[in-house]
Structure formats: C-alpha cells, structure tokens
Design an enzyme around this catalytic site. Structure first.
Site, PDB file in Angstrom:
ATOM      1  NE  ARG A  96       7.024 -10.572  -9.087  1.00 17.84           N
ATOM      2  CZ  ARG A  96       5.866 -10.906  -8.540  1.00 17.84           C
ATOM      3  NH1 ARG A  96       4.744 -10.410  -9.011  1.00 17.84           N
ATOM      4  NH2 ARG A  96       5.819 -11.712  -7.507  1.00 17.84           N
ATOM      5  CD  GLU A 125       1.561 -17.925 -10.689  1.00 13.96           C
ATOM      6  OE1 GLU A 125       0.375 -17.951 -10.333  1.00 13.96           O
ATOM      7  OE2 GLU A 125       2.418 -17.202 -10.144  1.00 13.96           O
TER       8      GLU A 125
HETATM    9  C1  B12 Z   1      -4.776  -6.926  -5.774  1.00 13.97           C
HETATM   10  C2  B12 Z   1      -3.340  -7.071  -5.361  1.00 13.97           C
HETATM   11  C3  B12 Z   1      -2.447  -7.479  -6.321  1.00 13.97           C
HETATM   12  C4  B12 Z   1      -2.811  -7.707  -7.766  1.00 13.97           C
HETATM   13  C5  B12 Z   1      -2.631  -6.372  -8.470  1.00 13.97           C
HETATM   14  C6  B12 Z   1      -3.305  -6.339  -9.805  1.00 13.97           C
HETATM   15  C7  B12 Z   1      -3.108  -5.023 -10.410  1.00 13.97           C
HETATM   16  N1  B12 Z   1      -2.326  -4.952 -11.434  1.00 13.97           N
HETATM   17  O1  B12 Z   1      -3.632  -4.057  -9.908  1.00 13.97           O
HETATM   18  C8  B12 Z   1      -1.753  -8.735  -8.149  1.00 13.97           C
HETATM   19  C9  B12 Z   1      -2.273 -10.099  -7.726  1.00 13.97           C
HETATM   20  C10 B12 Z   1      -1.356  -8.816  -9.607  1.00 13.97           C
HETATM   21  C11 B12 Z   1      -0.642  -8.308  -7.235  1.00 13.97           C
HETATM   22  C12 B12 Z   1       0.684  -8.461  -7.526  1.00 13.97           C
HETATM   23  C13 B12 Z   1       1.698  -8.119  -6.646  1.00 13.97           C
HETATM   24  N2  B12 Z   1       1.561  -7.718  -5.377  1.00 13.97           N
HETATM   25 CO1  B12 Z   1      -0.123  -7.230  -4.612  1.00 13.97          CO
HETATM   26  N3  B12 Z   1      -1.681  -6.914  -3.655  1.00 13.97           N
HETATM   27  C14 B12 Z   1      -2.923  -6.824  -4.023  1.00 13.97           C
HETATM   28  C15 B12 Z   1      -3.818  -6.557  -2.812  1.00 13.97           C
HETATM   29  C16 B12 Z   1      -4.485  -7.862  -2.436  1.00 13.97           C
HETATM   30  C17 B12 Z   1      -4.879  -5.479  -3.012  1.00 13.97           C
HETATM   31  C18 B12 Z   1      -4.360  -4.225  -3.677  1.00 13.97           C
HETATM   32  C19 B12 Z   1      -5.524  -3.459  -4.251  1.00 13.97           C
HETATM   33  O2  B12 Z   1      -5.787  -3.519  -5.428  1.00 13.97           O
HETATM   34  N4  B12 Z   1      -6.256  -2.776  -3.384  1.00 13.97           N
HETATM   35  C20 B12 Z   1      -7.389  -1.985  -3.789  1.00 13.97           C
HETATM   36  C21 B12 Z   1      -7.012  -0.532  -3.850  1.00 13.97           C
HETATM   37  C22 B12 Z   1      -8.227   0.315  -4.159  1.00 13.97           C
HETATM   38  O3  B12 Z   1      -6.533  -0.175  -2.574  1.00 13.97           O
HETATM   39  P1  B12 Z   1      -4.970  -0.048  -2.246  1.00 13.97           P
HETATM   40  O4  B12 Z   1      -4.190  -0.502  -3.429  1.00 13.97           O
HETATM   41  O5  B12 Z   1      -4.729  -0.741  -0.936  1.00 13.97           O
HETATM   42  O6  B12 Z   1      -4.757   1.476  -2.076  1.00 13.97           O
HETATM   43  C23 B12 Z   1      -5.283   2.195  -0.979  1.00 13.97           C
HETATM   44  C24 B12 Z   1      -4.179   2.831  -0.193  1.00 13.97           C
HETATM   45  O7  B12 Z   1      -2.979   2.080  -0.260  1.00 13.97           O
HETATM   46  C25 B12 Z   1      -4.063   4.169  -0.765  1.00 13.97           C
HETATM   47  N5  B12 Z   1      -3.261   4.400  -1.960  1.00 13.97           N
HETATM   48  C26 B12 Z   1      -2.899   3.570  -2.959  1.00 13.97           C
HETATM   49  N6  B12 Z   1      -2.197   4.232  -3.881  1.00 13.97           N
HETATM   50  C27 B12 Z   1      -2.110   5.501  -3.469  1.00 13.97           C
HETATM   51  C28 B12 Z   1      -1.505   6.600  -4.027  1.00 13.97           C
HETATM   52  C29 B12 Z   1      -1.588   7.819  -3.357  1.00 13.97           C
HETATM   53  C30 B12 Z   1      -0.929   8.987  -3.924  1.00 13.97           C
HETATM   54  C31 B12 Z   1      -2.267   7.920  -2.135  1.00 13.97           C
HETATM   55  C32 B12 Z   1      -2.326   9.183  -1.439  1.00 13.97           C
HETATM   56  C33 B12 Z   1      -2.862   6.814  -1.577  1.00 13.97           C
HETATM   57  C34 B12 Z   1      -2.786   5.617  -2.247  1.00 13.97           C
HETATM   58  O8  B12 Z   1      -5.391   4.490  -1.066  1.00 13.97           O
HETATM   59  C35 B12 Z   1      -6.059   3.339  -1.575  1.00 13.97           C
HETATM   60  C36 B12 Z   1      -7.509   3.344  -1.230  1.00 13.97           C
HETATM   61  O9  B12 Z   1      -7.692   3.317   0.163  1.00 13.97           O
HETATM   62  C37 B12 Z   1      -2.782  -6.086  -1.756  1.00 13.97           C
HETATM   63  C38 B12 Z   1      -3.062  -6.507  -0.305  1.00 13.97           C
HETATM   64  C39 B12 Z   1      -4.337  -5.994   0.281  1.00 13.97           C
HETATM   65  N7  B12 Z   1      -4.511  -4.747   0.468  1.00 13.97           N
HETATM   66  O10 B12 Z   1      -5.196  -6.743   0.591  1.00 13.97           O
HETATM   67  C40 B12 Z   1      -1.505  -6.775  -2.233  1.00 13.97           C
HETATM   68  C41 B12 Z   1      -0.139  -6.142  -1.971  1.00 13.97           C
HETATM   69  C42 B12 Z   1      -0.226  -4.646  -2.149  1.00 13.97           C
HETATM   70  N8  B12 Z   1       0.710  -6.721  -3.012  1.00 13.97           N
HETATM   71  C43 B12 Z   1       1.929  -6.893  -2.630  1.00 13.97           C
HETATM   72  C44 B12 Z   1       2.989  -7.379  -3.440  1.00 13.97           C
HETATM   73  C45 B12 Z   1       4.346  -7.494  -2.781  1.00 13.97           C
HETATM   74  C46 B12 Z   1       2.782  -7.747  -4.757  1.00 13.97           C
HETATM   75  C47 B12 Z   1       3.832  -8.309  -5.700  1.00 13.97           C
HETATM   76  C48 B12 Z   1       5.165  -7.607  -5.701  1.00 13.97           C
HETATM   77  C49 B12 Z   1       4.011  -9.809  -5.517  1.00 13.97           C
HETATM   78  C50 B12 Z   1       4.672 -10.228  -4.258  1.00 13.97           C
HETATM   79  N9  B12 Z   1       5.981 -10.168  -4.149  1.00 13.97           N
HETATM   80  O11 B12 Z   1       3.984 -10.695  -3.372  1.00 13.97           O
HETATM   81  C51 B12 Z   1       3.106  -8.184  -7.060  1.00 13.97           C
HETATM   82  C52 B12 Z   1       3.340  -6.865  -7.780  1.00 13.97           C
HETATM   83  C53 B12 Z   1       4.319  -6.969  -8.902  1.00 13.97           C
HETATM   84  C54 B12 Z   1       4.808  -5.611  -9.249  1.00 13.97           C
HETATM   85  N10 B12 Z   1       5.446  -5.480 -10.378  1.00 13.97           N
HETATM   86  O12 B12 Z   1       4.622  -4.695  -8.503  1.00 13.97           O
HETATM   87  C55 B12 Z   1       2.097  -6.577  -1.173  1.00 13.97           C
HETATM   88  C56 B12 Z   1       2.931  -5.363  -0.838  1.00 13.97           C
HETATM   89  C57 B12 Z   1       3.869  -5.810   0.255  1.00 13.97           C
HETATM   90  C58 B12 Z   1       4.493  -4.834   1.126  1.00 13.97           C
HETATM   91  N11 B12 Z   1       4.413  -3.563   0.828  1.00 13.97           N
HETATM   92  O13 B12 Z   1       5.077  -5.275   2.098  1.00 13.97           O
HETATM   93  C59 B12 Z   1       0.616  -6.549  -0.668  1.00 13.97           C
HETATM   94  C60 B12 Z   1       0.357  -5.617   0.522  1.00 13.97           C
HETATM   95  C61 B12 Z   1       0.265  -7.990  -0.279  1.00 13.97           C
HETATM   96  C62 B12 Z   1       1.110  -8.573   0.814  1.00 13.97           C
HETATM   97  N12 B12 Z   1       0.675  -8.536   2.052  1.00 13.97           N
HETATM   98  O14 B12 Z   1       2.175  -9.103   0.571  1.00 13.97           O
HETATM   99  N13 B12 Z   1      -1.126  -7.736  -6.112  1.00 13.97           N
END
Ligand code: B12
Ligand code: B12
Lengths: 146, 465, 465, 146
Positions: free
Chosen positions: B87, B154
């Site tokens: 990407r 897309e």
């Molecule tokens: C919103 C989202 C997106 C948005 C992101 C928009 C943006 N630019 O921010 C969009 C739709 C664009 C997107 C794209 C992609 N996404 Co996305 N996304 C999500 C989703 C639904 C929510 C993430 C989010 O924003 N959460 C809200 C924040 C506040 O919480 P969080 O990110 O979960 O973080 C928490 C913890 O992880 C932790 N945390 C996060 N960062 C850090 C850092 C530190 C230091 C610490 C201590 C803790 C910590 O604390 C946070 C609060 O509790 C998750 C799935 C889910 N959780 O439901 C998938 C998910 C993270 N995405 C995923 C993927 C793979 C992608 C893509 C690569 C596309 C793909 N192949 O499917 C692309 C990313 C492209 C790229 N270059 O990376 C996967 C990761 C897969 C995996 N690890 O096996 C997930 C889990 C979805 C899935 N089940 O497939 N995504």
C-alpha cells in the site's frame, strides 16, 4: 515564596513504519499530555530511523513509545538491533498494540519482539504513565519485564 | 515494458507487465461477469451483494482462502486485500517479507506476486475480484490489478490518503488517482467498466455521515470528470439505524445532484469499521444488524466484518460465517421489518444539507475546472476535515461525539463551514449525550460504544474460548 | 425400591430408584437454578431463553454433546432428548440398541442408562436440563428424570399421545400424565417447582394456532388441577409473523382466563417444526426469524432448530450455531424492529375466539370436575381434532391450508364447533390462496412452503456440500 | 356393452415400529388411493409382525411399503430375516424415508437394509406407483435394485 515547576518530562511517540492506525496514537498523545508529559508525536508510518533521529534530537526523552496495530510489529522493528549496535536508541523502547497477524495470538509474538531488543510490551495504553514513573524511579537497569 | 495510457509508474513494475492491448483484451473476456455487472444486477434485484475482505501473504494460502470463503460463504464478489507494505509502495519490503515470513504479512502483496498470479487467483473462484488496499498512490498496484484481469479497484486521492499515510501531499495522491481514473475512463470507452469504490470509511472511528459522503462525492466528481462510469460510494455503519439508513439513501440523491447521469452510482455499506465488540454474540449481532441496515437503506453491496474483528485477521471459516450472517438479513422473512421513515427523512434532510454546506463551496471555487486544487486548499484551511486523521494534511480539528441514541454528531466543528441552522440542530441532538467531565473520556467511551453491548452477553470473550 | 407418591410405574424401573425423600432432597439442592427459576428470570429480563434439542445414545457422547453445545452456544437451558424406544416404553429395545449400536439411537435412553448417569450429565454442564421426549405414558421416564435431579419435563396426555403413538387410548395417557402432574404438585408444595412444558407443536405440520393453544390449555388446566405451578405453553412457529406473534401473546391472556393465578405460565416458541428448508442460508434465516418472532411475541423461551434439520440429527457445532443464530435476534440492536400491531391484534382476536369456541364446550361439559372424560369424548366426536394425527384417537378430519400470506387457516373444519363468524373470517383469509386443482397438491405445497424459499438461494444444498 | 373394472390392486402401508412420523404416511396413502390402489394403512409405530399379519390377511397385496423417518429403520426392521425364514412376508418390501441417524448419510445405510432383505429403497414417495407398476409388469424375480 515561589517554586519553580519541575522540568517537563519528554517522551517520543509514534506508530511503526508500515502502520497507519492513527486513533490510538491521537488518544495516547492526548492522555500523556494531560498527565504532564511533553510528547514528540511522530504519528503513523514512522520508520525506526526516524525514532532514532528524534531521540538524538531529544536525548532527555524518557522512552520511545511505538504503537503497532496492523500485525507488522516484528517486521517493522527488524532494524532495532542494528540501530542499537550503531549506538542509537539507547533508551527504553515501549511497544503496544496488536502485535502479530491473525486472530490467534501466541507467546512467540512477544518473545521475538523482546529478542529484537524491545524493552517493554504493554497491553493497555492506560498503563503508560505508570510504567514511565516506574522507569524513572528505578535506576536505569530495567525492571523485570511487564 | 508496457505503457498504460497516461499512467506513470515505476519502471521495474512497468517492465513486467504485458502489452496494453493484451491487458484490454484479457479484461474483455467474458467467462466471468465484471464487478460492475454484478452490482448492476444486485441493484435491479434489490438484494445487496456481500463481499468479505481477505488477504494473506502466501499465494497458495491466498488461493485456498478465496476458495474456502467462496465454498462456505458464497459471496458474489471476492477481495484481494493488499498488505501494508505494498500500500505504501514499499514493494521491496513486501517482497522481503514474502520471502522471509509470508504468514507475517497482513495482506496479499500483489505487486510482488505479479499479474500472472493475480490471474491465477481470479481463475480459482467463480466470483469476480476487487482489489482493496489503502494506497495514497496506487498506480503500480492498479497496473498489476488490470493486468490480472480484475475489474474493481478501491480507493481515491482523499480517502486512501488521509487515513492511510502520514505525509503524502494531497496534490500527489489526487494526481495519482486522477491518472488511475483516466485509465478507467479509457477502459469504459473500450466497453470495460471498472468499478471504482470510494472509501467513505476514512478512519473508521466516529465518522460523521456528511464528512464521509462529502469526501466520496468529491472523489466521485473527479473520477467522473476522467470518464469513470461505475462508482461505488461506501459509507461506514455508525450504528444508529435511522442515521445509517438515511446516509445510504442520501447517496443516491446526492449522486443525482452532483454526478453526471451516465455514471452508475452504487451505495455500499461497510459493516461497522470502528472498535468492534469482543464477544462472539455481540459481534455476530452487529454484523447482522449491518446487513439489515444495508437492506433498509437500499445499499447494493455490503463489505462484511467477522466476529474475530477485535482480535486480528480472521480465518476462512469465520470470514465465511461473517458473509452468511450478513446475507441472512436479506431473507424475504424479514420483509415485514420497517424503519421509522419520519426519523429517517429528518436525518436525511440534515445529512444532505451538511454535505452541501461542505461540498458546494469547494465546487464553487473549482468553478468547473479540475477540483483537486480547491480540495487541497479546503483541507489546508480546515474547511474540509476528518476526525483522527492519520495524515498531517487534514487538520483533524473536527471532533465527533455520539448522541444519547448513538447517532454520530459533532463535538467540535473545527473549521467546517456549517450554517447556524446545522449547528443548532447538532447541538440539539447532543443535548443529553452521556458526558464525562473530560472530553477525552467521553470520546473514548463513544469510540468504545459497542464494547458496552458485550456486557449484556456472557463473557464469551474469544480470548478465553 | 422406591415409592414416588401416586406414580404407578413398572417394578423393574421402580426397583432401581433411590428413596423418595432422597429424590426430593437432591431436587432441592441449590448448586443449580431450577428451569422454573431460569424462566422466571428470563421473563423478568424480557430476553428469551434459547434451548437446543439434543440426544445421542452413548453416555460419554451425550456428555460431550452437552458440554460442546454449552461451550459454543451458551444456551440457558439444555435438553436430554430421549430416543423413540424409550418414548414408547420399549425399554428393552432401547437397552439392546444401546448395547448393539448406541450411535443408531435417535436420542438418549435415560431409563436404560439410569438416574445416576442422569445426575452425571446434569453435573457436567452449568445450565439446568429439561427432558424432552414424546411419551404417551411417560411415568417411568419421569421417575428417572426426578431421581436424576432434573427440574423440567415436557409433555402431556394429549400433546404426547396424538402425535407420538398409534393406539394409546386418551384415557390411558391422560391418567398417566395426571399422575405425573400430581407428583409435580406435591413437589411444588415441597418448594421444588417442576416446569411442565405442553407440546403445542403437535404434528408440527400446518398446525392452526387455535388447535395448538386449545390442546395446551386443556393440558394446562389438568396440570393446574393437580397442583402444577409452572407451565410452559409451547406454540410452533407457523411462519407468518403477525399470526405467530398474536398466538404467543394470546398465550398470556388465555392463561389469565383459563388458569388459576398461582400458576406461572410461560409462552414458548418452537422454531418452525415442519418441513425445513434444505439450504443453509434459508434454514439459518428461518431460525433467526423464529428468534425475532419470539422476541416480538414476548416468548420466554425458544426451542431452536438447526440448519441440518432437513437432513438428520445435527452435530454439536451446528446445534450450537442454531442456538447462536436464534439468540442473535435478541440483540438490543434490533430494538427498532416492530410489527404491524393492528394486524397482530386482529389475528389475536380470532385466535382467542377460536380457542374459546374449542375449549369452552369441553370445560362446560366437565363442569368443574376432572376434564379428562370430556376431552376424550370431544376427540371421539371430532369436536376436538388435530391435523395429520399419528394416533387413531383423533379423527384428523380437520385439514389446514396456508393463505396467500402464509398464515395457517382451515381448508376443512372437520367437526370443530366453530361459529359462523369464525368460519366466515377463515374463508375470507383463504380467498386468493394459491390453489392447485387438487387438494392434496395444494396441501403438499403448503407443507413444503419453506422449500420454495430455497430457490432464492444458490443451490448450497447441504447434500452437495 | 359393459366392462367389468379390473380387480383393485392391494398394497399394505405403514410406518416402522418405533416411528411416529405420520404426515408422509397420510399423504402416501391418499396418493396411492388416488392412483387406484386399495391401501391397507397400518399407520405409525407398526411392528414388522403386524405387517406380516396384514400380508397373511391380504395375500394378494403387491407390496408391503414401510416408511421410516426417525433414523431407526435398521433396528426396527431387524426381524425381517427371521420372519422371512418363517415363510412370512414373501412379498416385495419397499422402504423409504430418512433411514439412519444423523445428518451425514453413507452408502452403508442402504446396504445394510438390503442385507436384511429389504427389496427396494425409494428416495421419493412419488415414485411408488411407478415402482408398483414395474413390479407387476415384471415376472416375480425382482428387478435390479433402484
Ligand atoms: C479503525 C481501524 C482501521 C482504520 C484505521 C484508521 C486510522 N488511520 O486510524 C482503517 C479502516 C483505515 C484500518 C485500516 C487497516 N487495518 Co485496521 N482496524 C481498525 C479497528 C477496527 C479499530 C482500531 C482503532 O482505531 N481502535 C481504537 C483505538 C483507540 O484502540 P486500539 O487501536 O485497539 O488500541 C488499543 C490497544 O491496542 C492499545 N494500543 C494501541 N497502540 C498502542 C501503543 C502502545 C505503546 C501501547 C502501550 C498500547 C497501544 O491501547 C489502545 C487503547 O486500548 C481494528 C479492529 C478493532 N479493534 O476493532 C482494526 C485492525 C487493527 N486493523 C487491522 C488491519 C490488518 C488493517 C489494515 C492493514 C487492512 C487489512 N489488511 O485488513 C489497514 C491498515 C493499513 C496500514 N498501512 O497499516 C487488523 C490488524 C490485524 C492483526 N493484527 O491481525 C485489525 C485488528 C482488524 C482485523 N481484525 O483484521 N483499520
Ligand atoms: C414434522 C416432524 C416431526 C413431528 C412428527 C409429527 C407426526 N406424528 O407426524 C414431530 C415433531 C412429532 C416429530 C417427532 C420426532 N422426530 Co421428527 N421431524 C419432523 C420433520 C420436521 C418433518 C417430517 C414431515 O412430516 N415431513 C413431511 C412429509 C410429507 O415428508 P417426509 O416425512 O420428509 O417424507 C418424505 C420422504 O422422506 C419420503 N418418504 C417418507 N416416508 C416414506 C415411505 C416410503 C415407502 C417412501 C418410498 C418414501 C417416504 O417421501 C416423503 C415426501 O417427499 C422432519 C425434518 C424435516 N424434514 O424437516 C423431522 C425428523 C424426521 N424427525 C426426526 C426425529 C429424530 C424425531 C424424533 C425421534 C425426535 C428426536 N429425537 O429428535 C421424534 C419422533 C418420535 C418417534 N417415536 O419416532 C429426525 C430424524 C433424524 C434422523 N433420521 O437422523 C428429523 C429428520 C429431524 C432432525 N433433523 O433431527 N418430528
């Protein structure tokens, strides 16, 4: 009688090289700032070299905090040993997020990051201020891992 | 060495492509419907298409994944989801990761695999394929997509920039996607309609409907100007059914208002794109609810999620179940289900009005010329903006909130040029929103809105299963 | 040798039971809620319980089956479905089949396994158990059920005779079930409520709502007369949502009319009991539709089906999925779904009226005495009747038809004493029903009603998968 | 000129011993009667001995037709060899329905019924009149199996 406020505490924050997930990064920056930290937020898609450059620019940073959600944590942090050998990033590196591809996770996911030289892996970003306080309280030799 | 008309791409990628006439001839073959044809048929039948996301690094695994999902889920369109390196045009990183640990890739590195393998995947299933990615500059990937014979691509210069990269200037991404759209225009004249889906989901988290639609419409206007004939406009389910149904229905009226008649426009629903519930039961219910929302809103396609969304990339069986759970909502047994039309119409009025307040000034400024400069300027000024932008090229000053019913509203407008009436109505909606004292707490609760529903369920947290 | 008060059972079975005081003491234990308590809680919460059917011959397999369904489906009540031999009191055949080929049994032979194994099963899962069977005379099975510590027993002297045997006189089955109910009355006084579910599904095929409800109410009246305090009245989904919702809601008002106040009455929906669709997609959609019907009708419990219903006894994973698909309909996300209340009220008026026209003459004849003789006479005369009776003791002169909307009506009334108004309305409903020339063709089409929906689906006939 | 109608064709119909499924039985009886057969319908839950008794009472019956839906076909027809050895049920026995327990079926389900001496297994009850006509057209040695 006046007191001088303590010098601001520095941290460097960002998201790993191939990862564009921004929301947690925005929120973590806000929360750390609320807790009184000065945050250099490098944002999404940040190569490790840029974290190293930022640390060189802010040598008093208490930690480099890297988020990775897209599953590429290991691949994106692969150069950490090389940078450390070159004398860079001599600072605790804290990693969190979703650290491997797939919905079944294994212990290896964390082990191999520790093997790269990651110092702390946190599940919950809420714990960051606490960990940073502990790091400061301890003398430099790191704690047993979280 | 191939020349795709007007598409400027890296030499190494170009060198590997077949000649343009061969690409066109292959795209013309009739053993498989184009995605555009599948969408047109679904629109006529009134039953939405369901399409899963799926992508793994290894080629054989990818073929097996597509075939397994097709066998168990029977989606009408299948996906190649592309890995993050590809990407971002880190083609070398993608190739290295593919060599070292293909299972470590979060998608299929199509450029690294090459167009012949793309054709192999396309030949391995009955459903036509779409390439889904998130490339601020997707030109190389697009070239390989076409050579692979894939008829749906897309993305757009805004929706695949702002959520997907840190520092690609809008001028760069808009020009890259203009070239892509222009090739689609040429192909449309050749009788090969390429479906172009605009990624209205943006950052997926609390995206106000009007912002999603405004961004997509601007991209669609650019695409139409380059001759694109088939545009899918995707809207991310927010979770409040009246607002979501209104937004989906608004797509058709807004398309009629802003786009030339000869462009076929299809409303697409993306099953909830934000923080997904963790219990299987709530996740499944939300996936089905999306299907019902799509049905009531007249969507032509749904991109489904799975009950492993909160955990990581799903396995094939779970993905197929996600398709089936979504499609279950299209059964004739639910013909009796209606939605409060008065509430929907009210939401729709305000969505369309907000969109006009965002889009019209930009179009006025462009004054019939290419709109990219006006769009760029609007984002620089904050007159266009998206929440939680990944890119520094949107100000991310707009801050969303959920109202008491779950509808997505504006906590801060940033510099969006909304009228007083729009603001007054937004503030009315937010009255009584569950507020913490601190904005960040309140917004975090809104982001985690669907996690609260997990608590109604037994703790069948997948992690413990 | 045990004496269960007033229950006359075969000596061989009696000889193996623990003493009555021990049975009561064991039933009183508090490590698990009674089924009655689970139903009361569900009624208060307003979220129906989902309960699967399940039974295999072998004991270890049975335990694994219960545990697997509990782990994957999380039903609030689990079932021991009893094999056909045990139901017909062919205890020796059941024991022989168990020895020879346990996998060949279509249920769990509880009498052959004995009460200790029943306790073992009960201890192996968190949810309380119900015994579901189909025994015209279930006394031995009931005795073992109680000794096993199981607090819910399905059946009644009509609903477990007419669909389940050829030639057991109603006097015999009614007396057998009177004894069972009397024991439940004694236990209720001891503080152990046994839930008694009346099998309103009857022959499962095109059962007119009023016939189902009339039979159950007569059984419930008998049960209440013997002191039963917890009655579940089961109604089989017909497939027309207004009629089904009306029937479920009518259960509560009819119970208030015909049953003493101290009896807790719970409406139960049986997911469609007739010829089930063969495609996974249609079957799943019908299962979910049943859940939605239960929710709208205020049912307290749903007995789910699975997407293997058309093929044979389902495996554990499919059964758990059936539970989940049903429960998915109870999500708060569907709070917006309503049903046309005017149509429901109309259906309900006529259902309640038809029930009164069937039941009142029988109760009048009984004149406050035990109603069994009056019921027997009514079936002999054809004033009570069921379609497609398996037993020769109902005339099966009543012949159902579906109207154009799918509602179940009467093609022939047989000798049912319906008023002219009722008949006129029934005939109005049937106007425009899709008719073949020949009744048998038309009725067969109605029986196979849901197979027609398979045709909307890809041919994912399970047989070909 | 008057023609005498041909003598009615007899069949014996019923459902296996432990099986109470009645609907197909009702419909099959109706259809066979419509096709001109005289049906002795023994109904549900009919032991094999009762089929044998009915055949003794109606020796000109062209076939004994047994439905089984509850999965117990084999167990319920287990006595067929014994009855045949005793000289009973010397008539084509046709079986149909759902012939084994479980939603995955195997070839063994039919094989073992044939091994018991079942003569024909039909998937579709609609085919019964056709099969009965074929049986009558053939001399007694049965057709190759359906
Ligand atoms: C919103 C989202 C997106 C948005 C992101 C928009 C943006 N630019 O921010 C969009 C739709 C664009 C997107 C794209 C992609 N996404 Co996305 N996304 C999500 C989703 C639904 C929510 C993430 C989010 O924003 N959460 C809200 C924040 C506040 O919480 P969080 O990110 O979960 O973080 C928490 C913890 O992880 C932790 N945390 C996060 N960062 C850090 C850092 C530190 C230091 C610490 C201590 C803790 C910590 O604390 C946070 C609060 O509790 C998750 C799935 C889910 N959780 O439901 C998938 C998910 C993270 N995405 C995923 C993927 C793979 C992608 C893509 C690569 C596309 C793909 N192949 O499917 C692309 C990313 C492209 C790229 N270059 O990376 C996967 C990761 C897969 C995996 N690890 O096996 C997930 C889990 C979805 C899935 N089940 O497939 N995504
Ligand atoms: C209605 C029904 C009932 C009703 C029956 C009421 C009655 N007395 O008639 C009730 C609810 C009471 C019931 C009870 C039981 N049932 Co039931 N029932 C059904 C159901 C839903 C439809 C059957 C029906 O009436 N079909 C309508 C008629 C017209 O079609 P048909 O019976 O399928 O017959 C067709 C063919 O099989 C064939 N055919 C039938 N008989 C014959 C005979 C001949 C000679 C020929 C050539 C062809 C033929 O032609 C017919 C027309 O196409 C089926 C599942 C389904 N199909 O959806 C289960 C089903 C048959 N039942 C089943 C079982 C196991 C039972 C029980 C034992 C309970 C249990 N353990 O689950 C009890 C029976 C107790 C007993 N003593 O036998 C199983 C059989 C399982 C298996 N073989 O693996 C089924 C398949 C459900 C399931 N998936 O578990 N059942």
């Amino acid at each position: 009688m006046t007191t001088t406020s303590p010098p601001p505490r520095q941290v460097i924050l960002g998201v790993a090289r191939s990862d564009a997930h921004a929301v947690a990064n925005h929120l973590i920056a806000m929360r750390l700032r609320e807790s009184g930290f000065t945050v250099t937020n490098l944002g999404v898609c940040t190569p490790l070299e840029e974290f190293a450059e930022a640390h060189t620019a802010h040598p008093d940073a208490e930690a480099v905090i890297i988020g990775s959600l897209n599953g590429h944590a290991y691949e994106d942090l692969r150069d950490l040993p090389a940078l450390r050998s070159a004398g860079l990033l001599q600072v605790p590196v804290i990693v969190g997020g979703n650290l491997s591809v797939g919905s079944k996770k294994s212990d290896r996911d964390h082990e191999r990051l520790y093997e790269l030289g990651v110092d702390y892996i946190l599940g919950d970003a809420e714990q960051l201020p606490l960990l940073l306080d502990l790091l400061r309280a301890e003398a430099r030799p790191p704690l047993s891992r979280v | 060495m191939s020349e795709i008309p007007g598409l400027r791409i890296e030499r190494r990628v170009a060198a590997a492509l077949p000649p343009w006439p061969d690409i066109v001839a292959w795209l013309r073959r009739t053993d498989k419907p184009t995605v555009a044809a599948v969408l047109a048929a679904a629109d006529r039948r009134g039953v939405p298409v369901v399409q899963p996301r799926c992508g793994v690094g290894d080629h054989e695994r990818m073929r097996e994944l597509l075939q397994a999902i097709e066998a168990e889920g029977r989606p009408s369109v299948l996906t190649l989801t592309i890995d993050s390196y590809t990407r971002l045009k880190h083609f070398r990183s993608a190739a290295e990761a593919l060599r070292r640990d293909p299972a470590g890739l979060n998608g299929y590195p199509l450029v690294a695999h090459g167009w012949r393998r793309g054709r192999d995947l396309d030949a391995s299933v009955r459903a036509p394929l779409q390439v889904r990615h998130g490339s601020p500059d997707g030109r190389e990937l697009f070239a390989v997509t076409l050579a692979a014979g894939i008829t749906s691509f897309e993305g757009g210069g805004l929706s695949y920039n702002l959520p997907y990269s840190k520092n690609v200037p809008l001028a760069v991404s808009l020009e890259a996607w203009r070239q892509i759209d222009a090739v689609c225009g040429i192909l449309a004249d050749e009788g090969v309609p390429i479906d172009r889906e605009m990624f209205g989901s943006l950052t997926g988290v609390l995206v106000p409907p009007a912002i999603s639609l405004a961004v997509c419409l601007l991209e669609a206007c650019s695409a139409a100007a380059e001759g694109v004939r088939c545009v899918s406009i995707a809207y991310p389910q927010g979770g409040e059914v009246h607002q979501d149904v209104a937004a989906l229905r608004a797509i058709r009226s807004l398309a009629a208002k802003y786009l030339p008649e000869r462009v076929a426009v299809y409303p697409v629903l993306h099953t909830f794109m934000g923080v997904f519930p963790r219990t299987t039961a709530t996740a499944d219910a939300l996936i089905h609810y999306a299907g019902l929302t799509a049905r009531l809103g007249g969507a032509v396609k749904v991109i489904n999620k799975t009950n492993q969304e909160a955990y990581g990339i799903p396995d094939a069986a779970t993905n197929a179940l996600g398709v089936r759970t979504t499609a279950m909502a299209f059964t004739p047994f639910l013909d009796f289900v209606t939605v409060d039309e008065v509430r929907v119409e009210e939401e729709r009025y305000w969505i369309e009005r907000e969109v006009a307040e965002l889009v019209d000034p930009v179009l006025d400024q462009a004054d019939g010329q290419r709109i990219s400069a006006a769009v760029e300027k609007a984002f620089a000024d904050g007159r266009l903006d998206i929440p939680f932008s990944a890119s520094v090229h949107a100000r991310a000053e707009v801050m969303p909130r959920r109202d008491a019913g779950g509808g997505v509203r504006y906590q801060n407008y940033g510099r969006l040029p909304f009228s007083r009436a729009t603001r007054r109505r937004n503030e009315q909606c937010l009255r009584g929103a569950p507020g913490g004292d601190r904005l960040i707490e309140a917004v975090t609760a809104d982001i985690n809105y669907f996690l609260a529903f997990d608590r109604h369920q037994d703790g069948d947290d997948h992690a413990n299963s």
